[in-house]
Design a protein around this motif. Structure first.
Motif, PDB file in Angstrom:
ATOM      1  N   MET A 117       4.215 -48.585   8.602  1.00  0.00           N
ATOM      2  CA  MET A 117       5.463 -48.873   8.532  1.00  0.00           C
ATOM      3  C   MET A 117       6.275 -47.838   7.365  1.00  0.00           C
ATOM      4  O   MET A 117       7.422 -47.471   7.464  1.00  0.00           O
TER       5      MET A 117
ATOM      6  N   LEU B 192       8.373 -54.281   2.204  1.00  0.00           N
ATOM      7  CA  LEU B 192       7.738 -53.387   3.347  1.00  0.00           C
ATOM      8  C   LEU B 192       6.779 -52.588   3.328  1.00  0.00           C
ATOM      9  O   LEU B 192       5.782 -52.500   4.152  1.00  0.00           O
ATOM     10  N   GLU B 193       6.990 -51.563   2.190  1.00  0.00           N
ATOM     11  CA  GLU B 193       5.975 -50.817   2.007  1.00  0.00           C
ATOM     12  C   GLU B 193       4.728 -51.177   1.737  1.00  0.00           C
ATOM     13  O   GLU B 193       3.544 -50.745   2.007  1.00  0.00           O
TER      14      GLU B 193
ATOM     15  N   ASP C  65       8.726 -57.225   6.900  1.00  0.00           N
ATOM     16  CA  ASP C  65      10.128 -56.670   6.749  1.00  0.00           C
ATOM     17  C   ASP C  65      11.001 -57.954   6.420  1.00  0.00           C
ATOM     18  O   ASP C  65      10.991 -58.724   7.494  1.00  0.00           O
TER      19      ASP C  65
ATOM     20  N   TRP D  63      -1.148 -61.915   2.004  1.00  0.00           N
ATOM     21  CA  TRP D  63      -1.093 -61.028   0.907  1.00  0.00           C
ATOM     22  C   TRP D  63      -1.664 -61.178  -0.309  1.00  0.00           C
ATOM     23  O   TRP D  63      -1.724 -60.320  -1.197  1.00  0.00           O
TER      24      TRP D  63
ATOM     25  N   GLU E 252       1.530 -49.700  12.342  1.00  0.00           N
ATOM     26  CA  GLU E 252       0.687 -50.902  11.886  1.00  0.00           C
ATOM     27  C   GLU E 252       0.435 -50.796  10.478  1.00  0.00           C
ATOM     28  O   GLU E 252       0.301 -49.607   9.931  1.00  0.00           O
ATOM     29  N   GLY E 253       0.500 -51.706   9.844  1.00  0.00           N
ATOM     30  CA  GLY E 253       0.090 -51.816   8.300  1.00  0.00           C
ATOM     31  C   GLY E 253       0.960 -51.157   7.576  1.00  0.00           C
ATOM     32  O   GLY E 253       2.136 -50.684   7.865  1.00  0.00           O
ATOM     33  N   PRO E 254       0.946 -51.045   6.175  1.00  0.00           N
ATOM     34  CA  PRO E 254       1.972 -50.492   5.165  1.00  0.00           C
ATOM     35  C   PRO E 254       2.275 -48.943   5.558  1.00  0.00           C
ATOM     36  O   PRO E 254       3.129 -48.641   5.386  1.00  0.00           O
TER      37      PRO E 254
ATOM     38  N   THR F  62       3.321 -54.724   1.881  1.00  0.00           N
ATOM     39  CA  THR F  62       2.832 -55.614   2.883  1.00  0.00           C
ATOM     40  C   THR F  62       2.911 -55.186   4.114  1.00  0.00           C
ATOM     41  O   THR F  62       2.251 -55.918   4.939  1.00  0.00           O
ATOM     42  N   GLY F  63       3.778 -54.492   4.646  1.00  0.00           N
ATOM     43  CA  GLY F  63       4.183 -54.284   6.110  1.00  0.00           C
ATOM     44  C   GLY F  63       4.959 -55.049   6.539  1.00  0.00           C
ATOM     45  O   GLY F  63       5.360 -55.275   7.770  1.00  0.00           O
TER      46      GLY F  63
END
Length: 730
Positions: free
Chosen positions: A197, A519-520, A525, A558, A192-194, A522-523
């Motif tokens: 991930m 991805l890093e 992809d 975001w 879950e979350g940045p 905001t989480g």
């Protein structure tokens, strides 16, 4: 009696309370049920730790009397009835009682596991040793198989071992069949979350997302390695020793041998899979059908029986690899052939008319190339119906016949072809036989029989109706040798190139770095099949990319893209350096193009959406840096708006000292970049390094397949373009 035997520690392997008062002893109780389906392995680490603490680990001077490797070997080699006596415990030394209800299955299994771990014995040797001292010892078949697995795991509990994972799944199914429900903790959790991930990516986990809405469904940590586990003894004769409950006929099979993933039950499945034996699995977000489940089992395409089974169809999910393919930054993409309407791949140049005074001797007549009928002017270029809707929606004109009506959404405006005075530059065609006056004296585009100093070959842009906007059909002819070799005859004074995808082969690595960075931070992809999923953002800077994806996928959480973009940019730079650690390769022909321009006295510049450090690194690593003055490089980071806005190209013009945009030749590989250059009033060459000619053509004046086709010194725009330029710019 325990005191008489010198017992100091008691290990109880019982799934019910011990009746005897053992408060005077050091104790440990393992709630293991004597069932073939019970997961005995999960208790072994605690038992081994307890026994090692009491008796000492393996090694000289540490083991309890009678448990040294030499003593154990004597027991194994001694004939039946002549076993050496059990040595008495030395004063101060511990002695452990390991017991269950009958001393036949559970307690011998624990002792066998400890001997395997602490004394390095195989499962068979440890079992034989225990039976020498206690002939009635007989671990049930499930425990015996687990002891073999314990040895395969190097006498430790490896939760990621494929056979153990499958065994644990079966044990979970056994609990469900016994009770009809499962504790919520039994379902796997997703990152879950940045932070989650990022941890999953760092651990090398593959992600599986819903193909329709991109919701995360599982990771490689949840995928069950069916094929790797099925041949193990743990699963041998599975149907014969199947737990009581639903028969195999209650299960199912994968239809048609379809590719699929068997996964452990994940938390989002809990509301669906509890309370019923079988059913369908749907995405928790968009409700798209993903697969099915069956607590009684499903046969996989290879015939292996998976019990219980939670199946995701591969066609319904997207696989997100934690790393790009090996050397992705340096892999050249396959050549994409241009459409059949593209002109022959002669060097992209037009006739640079040479006056009779500059050619004292007649030039030999050149053979002419096949002419092509000029297309009629159209309000918007027409694209092939087969072109992907993602490309058509970029505003590349009107989709051709057969395009779906649902794809006819709002499109970006067509590029303006108006000159400084508002005159449309795609006006009526000039005569194909008589060229208009341009930079030099005009010549005739005669056929093969033409000769004399003014004779040229091929098809001149002067003869193309609306040549400024017809893209790949605006082919150019080879200039006369005197014009091509003379720097004073060059129409263009400046050559400005995009960097990624034009000068250096870095577009794939740049796109992958963008994906990882988003991805890093905001989480989320983003779709990432290269190059198809990136067509919409080719040429954009990070700010524009963040805004694009936020709007496309409705990620209002975001916040302001202006606040998110700096973090994404910083993360992207780190990932890009990692991906290109092995070096960055210049495209074939890039050095030759730059040298041709410099030799002709043409000023070179760069206009890129990349960050300044990234541009500098690309040029340095590829060996192009000595050919590009650092002061002539413009980055989207230094302008108000990135491509497709013209800001970065206008900044590159100022940096390179170009006052007339019509004297600047741009080479681009992306639609957004071509739109930016045309908005700045520049003449554009599109190169098919990433996209086909059919996609670039509506925005490029000329489309080429290779940088060697760009004859920067000999390329001459149509007469309308030249006449619109101020005389002082020549």
């Amino acid at each position: 009696m325990l005191d008489a035997l010198g017992i100091t520690h008691v290990l109880s392997v019982l799934n019910y309370p011990v009746a005897k008062d053992l408060s005077a002893y050091s104790t440990l109780q393992l709630p293991l049920q004597d069932s073939e389906d019970s997961n005995m392995l999960q208790y072994l680490p605690a038992a081994i730790k307890f026994l090692d603490g009491a008796l000492g680990g393996a090694g000289p001077g540490q083991a309890a009397p009678g448990t040294e490797p030499e003593a154990l070997e004597k027991v194994l080699e001694a004939p039946a009835g002549a076993l050496p006596p059990v040595p008495a415990a030395a004063p101060g030394r511990a002695r452990v009682l390991v017991h269950c209800q009958a001393g036949v299955s559970r307690s011998p299994t624990v002792v066998i596991g400890w001997l395997m771990h602490s004394r390095g014995l195989s499962a068979d040797d440890a079992t034989a040793l225990v039976r020498r001292r206690r002939p009635c010892a007989d671990p049930n078949e499930g425990f015996a198989a687990q002891l073999v697995l314990f040895g395969d795991m190097r006498c430790s509990l490896d939760p990621q071992h494929p056979v153990y994972r499958m065994w644990a799944l079966e044990e979970l199914g056994s609990r469900w069949e016994s009770t009809g429900w499962l504790d919520p903790d039994a379902f796997g959790e997703l990152p879950e979350g940045p932070a989650g991930m990022a941890a999953a990516t760092a651990a090398g986990q593959t992600l599986y997302r819903c193909r329709k809405c991109r919701t995360l469904l599982a990771t490689s940590a949840h995928v069950m390695p069916v094929e790797a586990a099925m041949g193990h003894r743990v699963f041998r004769d599975r149907n014969r020793h199947r737990r009581g409950g639903l028969p195999p006929s209650g299960g199912g099979s994968v239809e048609g041998g379809e590719s699929c993933l068997f996964v452990a039950p994940v938390a989002w499945m809990a509301p669906t899979v509890t309370g019923v034996v079988t059913g369908k699995l749907h995405c928790p977000h968009c409700a798209a059908r993903l697969g099915s489940f069956n607590w009684s089992g499903i046969s996989n395409p290879q015939g292996a029986w998976v019990t219980p089974a939670f199946l995701l169809h591969a066609a319904k999910v997207d696989t997100v690899l934690p790393r790009p393919l090996e050397a992705i930054a340096n892999v050249r993409r396959p050549f994409i052939p241009a459409s059949t309407s593209t002109a022959p791949s002669a060097p992209a140049s037009t006739s640079a008319p040479a006056s009779s005074s500059s050619a004292p001797t007649p030039a030999p007549a050149a053979s002419t190339t096949a002419s092509t009928t000029a297309p009629a002017p159209a309000a918007a270029p027409s694209l092939p119906a087969a072109l992907g809707k993602a490309v058509r929606r970029l505003g590349l004109g009107t989709a051709g016949p057969g395009a779906e009506e649902e794809e006819a959404g709002e499109q970006l405006p067509e590029p303006s072809l108006e000159g400084p005075d508002g005159e449309d530059q795609a006006g009526p065609a000039s005569s194909a036989a008589t060229g208009k006056a341009g930079a030099g004296s005009a010549t005739t585009g005669a056929g093969a029989g033409s000769e004399g100093p003014a004779a040229t070959s091929g098809r001149s842009l002067d003869s193309e109706p609306g040549a400024a906007g017809v893209g790949p059909s605006a082919a150019c002819s080879v200039p006369s040798s005197s014009a091509a070799s003379s720097s004073t005859s060059a129409w263009f004074s400046h050559l400005i190139l995009d960097c990624d995808g034009v000068m250096v082969d870095s577009e794939a690595a740049s796109c992958e770095a963008l994906r990882r960075a988003i991805l890093e931070v905001t989480g989320f992809d983003i779709p990432h099949a290269f190059p198809d999923d990136y067509v919409e953002v080719f040429g954009m800077d990070v700010r524009s990319c963040v805004a694009h994806y936020q709007q496309k996928f409705g990620k209002s959480e975001w916040g302001d893209p202006a606040d998110v973009a700096p973090r994404v940019q910083a993360a992207k730079e780190g990932h890009y350096k990692e991906l290109t650690a092995g070096g960055i390769r210049a495209f074939d022909g890039a050095k030759r193009l730059l040298r041709r321009a410099l030799d002709a006295g043409i000023v070179v510049g760069v206009a890129s959406s990349g960050a300044p450090d990234k541009i500098a690194r690309n040029l340095a690593s590829s060996g192009l840096a000595p050919l590009v003055p650092p002061a002539h490089v413009a980055s989207a980071a230094h302008v108000a708006a990135g491509k497709p806005a013209p800001d970065v190209y206008l900044a590159a013009m100022r940096a390179a000292g170009c006052s007339d945009p019509r004297r600047a030749l741009v080479v681009e590989d992306a639609v957004n970049g071509l739109m930016a250059a045309r908005a700045a009033g520049m003449y554009c060459v599109g190169i098919t390094n990433q996209l086909p000619a059919s996609a670039l053509g509506p925005w490029a004046h000329v489309v080429v397949r290779h940088l060697d086709e760009v004859d920067v010194a000999g390329l001459v725009p149509p007469a309308e373009w030249r006449q619109a330029a101020p005389p002082s710019a020549s």
